[in-house]
Write an enzyme that holds these catalytic residues in place. Structure first.
Site, PDB file in Angstrom:
ATOM      1  N   LYS A  98      -2.053   3.967   1.010  1.00 34.35           N
ATOM      2  CA  LYS A  98      -1.032   3.529   1.681  1.00 34.35           C
ATOM      3  C   LYS A  98      -0.280   4.917   0.413  1.00 34.35           C
ATOM      4  O   LYS A  98      -0.352   3.996  -0.702  1.00 34.35           O
ATOM      5  CB  LYS A  98      -0.281   2.127   1.771  1.00 34.35           C
ATOM      6  CG  LYS A  98       1.042   1.911   2.127  1.00 34.35           C
ATOM      7  CD  LYS A  98       1.440   0.929   2.453  1.00 34.35           C
ATOM      8  CE  LYS A  98       2.678   0.160   3.019  1.00 34.35           C
ATOM      9  NZ  LYS A  98       3.192  -0.503   3.270  1.00 34.35           N
ATOM     10  N   SER A 132       3.981  -1.768   8.238  1.00 37.12           N
ATOM     11  CA  SER A 132       4.381  -0.215   7.608  1.00 37.12           C
ATOM     12  C   SER A 132       3.413   0.097   7.160  1.00 37.12           C
ATOM     13  O   SER A 132       3.264   1.539   7.359  1.00 37.12           O
ATOM     14  CB  SER A 132       5.811  -0.542   6.833  1.00 37.12           C
ATOM     15  OG  SER A 132       4.815  -0.811   5.551  1.00 37.12           O
ATOM     16  N   SER A 160       2.707  -5.851   6.884  1.00 36.57           N
ATOM     17  CA  SER A 160       2.894  -4.699   7.960  1.00 36.57           C
ATOM     18  C   SER A 160       1.652  -4.369   7.110  1.00 36.57           C
ATOM     19  O   SER A 160       0.483  -3.489   6.950  1.00 36.57           O
ATOM     20  CB  SER A 160       3.377  -4.379   6.106  1.00 36.57           C
ATOM     21  OG  SER A 160       4.876  -4.069   6.210  1.00 36.57           O
TER      22      SER A 160
END
Length: 512
Positions: free
Chosen positions: A83, A158, A182
């Site tokens: 990420k 996210s 997330s």
């Protein structure tokens, strides 16, 4: 099935064993995944940055060590998608925001260091909602990521990029962060495994802060054992993180290999269900409970009365911390700079840069947080939210006094259509209804696939919550459920996606 296809469908644990035995090289494994990214990422759009040369060089080091007779770690040579909120030297870190476009960090996060030391091969950086603010990856400053199960649907947020990369077989492992769900929510809607460790169990050093009292790095994978192996690599105390816990890492790998739930008391949170929950989600959740009961677990209903206030409390606490943390992006030191033409004052440059660099959701949360912290409103909003946070923690303590774990659907619905909630922030926020309490309390939680909803054929997630530093319990439950479901299905949930279009191996679905 071709050799490359076999590599892509192998688990991380199996890939590591194949590399260690010399049956396949780390370079071959890495190249197969880079080829898959090249084949499908135009549709999925999981990656912001692909570091092919860097990844192949890392794989070559693993192959050289194996050729020299060195023993390799449990994940050496296994590719991973990271990420884009973790710093890594040699790769840009943008947090999905234009305000950090092109920023090359001069240091590695602790998680990055641990991955490099474990000889995990980082393929690149995955897309995300800007500064981890969102539940759909539609808030990225660059582009929207698509769900491989149906490219008209969101992949969660996210960390939708990491989850989508797993589901599209672009990587066998991924890393994410979980501030309000997330990791778990994207795992739920993509049919993958996502774990939020105990707060402080994984280091936040080098993770660009969104909400410092909530952010928790964690593992993402396609199987429970793979997630546990990655968890064991990234967890542990770090002197550079003041919130890091100096305690032994629970035996998550042993728990994942065991999967024994006989005698385990499982509490079903009665506040999570009913109106607003998709019927197919509740059906798969109920079926999963029956499976666990059949394996010897005791199922009881538990009330956590303050959980219903978690969403409201979270959306005061989190924006308040966001408004503080994002104040550092001021165009003075790094990142985007607008109006630097000698005609504008420093204050004007800051205003122009922040106006151009931050997206709508980031601005919304900064404004809410600043208001909640302002003079005359602090006690009424932020202070009251912190009191609710304490009550939620007490609910967990009371529940864990009588049960070993709590369970619920991970999300009230399956993946929704891209754009469907874009103009309705409250509807978007409700995607995290079940995941937020664990972030507020700091205990650990995970999402495991439990089938496809009969409503729309999309994945459903089963959430397990455990006390702080009892992360191993998550894996016991997840492994038991996975083992039984794989036996019934004749393979993993994602095998259905891989086999869904005959003759087009691992193609993603373009709509339904």
């Amino acid at each position: 099935m071709s050799a490359a296809a076999g590599v892509l469908r192998a688990t991380a644990a199996d890939l590591a064993a194949l590399v260690a035995s010399g049956e396949v090289s780390a370079r071959e494994v890495t190249q197969a995944h880079l080829d898959q990214i090249g084949a499908v990422d135009d549709s999925v759009r999981a990656f912001l940055h692909v570091a092919a040369e860097q990844a192949l060089a890392a794989a070559d080091v693993v192959d050289a060590r194996r050729a020299a007779g060195d023993s390799l770690g449990p994940l050496a040579g296994v590719p991973l998608a990271m990420k884009d909120i973790f710093t890594m030297v040699g790769m840009p870190t943008t947090c999905g925001s234009r305000i950090l476009e092109g920023w090359m960090p001069p240091y590695n996060s602790t998680i990055t260091e641990k991955l490099v030391n474990a000889e995990v091969v980082v393929l690149g950086k995955t897309n995300m909602d800007e500064f981890a603010m969102g539940s759909s990856t539609e808030n990225s400053g660059y582009f929207v990521t698509h769900n491989p199960w149906d490219t008209t649907k969101i992949p969660g947020g996210s960390g939708g990029g990491s989850a989508a990369a797993l589901a599209a077989f672009e990587a066998p492992l991924a890393i994410g962060t979980d501030t309000g769900g997330s990791i778990r929510q994207p795992a739920s809607v993509t049919g993958t495994v996502g774990v939020k460790p105990t707060y402080g169990g994984t280091s936040r050093y080098g993770v660009v802060a969104m909400a410092s009292s909530l952010d928790t790095p964690g593992p993402c994978a396609r199987t429970v054992l793979d997630a546990a192996l990655l968890h064991s690599v990234i967890a542990g105390w770090d002197h550079r993180d003041s919130t890091s816990i100096d305690a032994p890492v629970p035996d998550v790998v042993g728990a994942a290999r065991s999967g024994d739930v006989a005698g385990l008391r499982i509490g079903v949170v009665k506040e999570f269900g009913g109106e607003g929950y998709q019927p197919g989600v509740e059906q798969r959740f109920t079926e999963s409970l029956a499976i666990l009961e059949g394996l010897g677990a005791e199922i009881v209903e538990v009330s956590c009365p303050h959980f219903e206030y978690a969403l409201a409390a979270y959306y005061l606490i989190m924006p308040s911390e966001v408004s503080s943390n994002l104040a550092r992006f001021d165009a003075m030191r790094y990142g985007l700079r607008v109006g630097d033409d000698g005609l504008h004052s420093t204050e004007e440059v800051m205003n122009l840069t922040r106006g151009a660099g931050f997206g709508a959701e980031a601005k919304r949360r900064i404004i809410i947080g600043t208001y909640a912290l302002s003079s005359g409103y602090y006690d009424a909003y932020y202070g009251s939210a912190q009191k609710v946070r304490t009550l939620i923690a007490h609910d967990f303590d009371a529940a864990f006094g009588s049960v070993d774990v709590l369970v619920s659907p991970t999300t009230p619905t399956t993946a929704f259509t891209i754009g469907e909630r874009a103009d309705d922030p409250l509807a978007m926020y409700k995607a995290d209804l079940c995941t937020i309490p664990s972030n507020l309390a700091g205990n650990c939680a995970a999402s495991f696939p439990c089938g496809l909803s009969p409503d729309d054929g999309l994945p459903v997630g089963f959430q397990v919550m455990a006390p702080a530093l009892a992360d191993d319990r998550l894996y016991r439950v997840g492994a038991a459920l996975e083992r039984e479901l794989v036996s019934r299905w004749g393979g993993g949930l994602l095998d259905r996606l891989a086999d869904s279009e005959a003759g087009t191996y691992l193609n993603v679905r373009s709509g339904r």
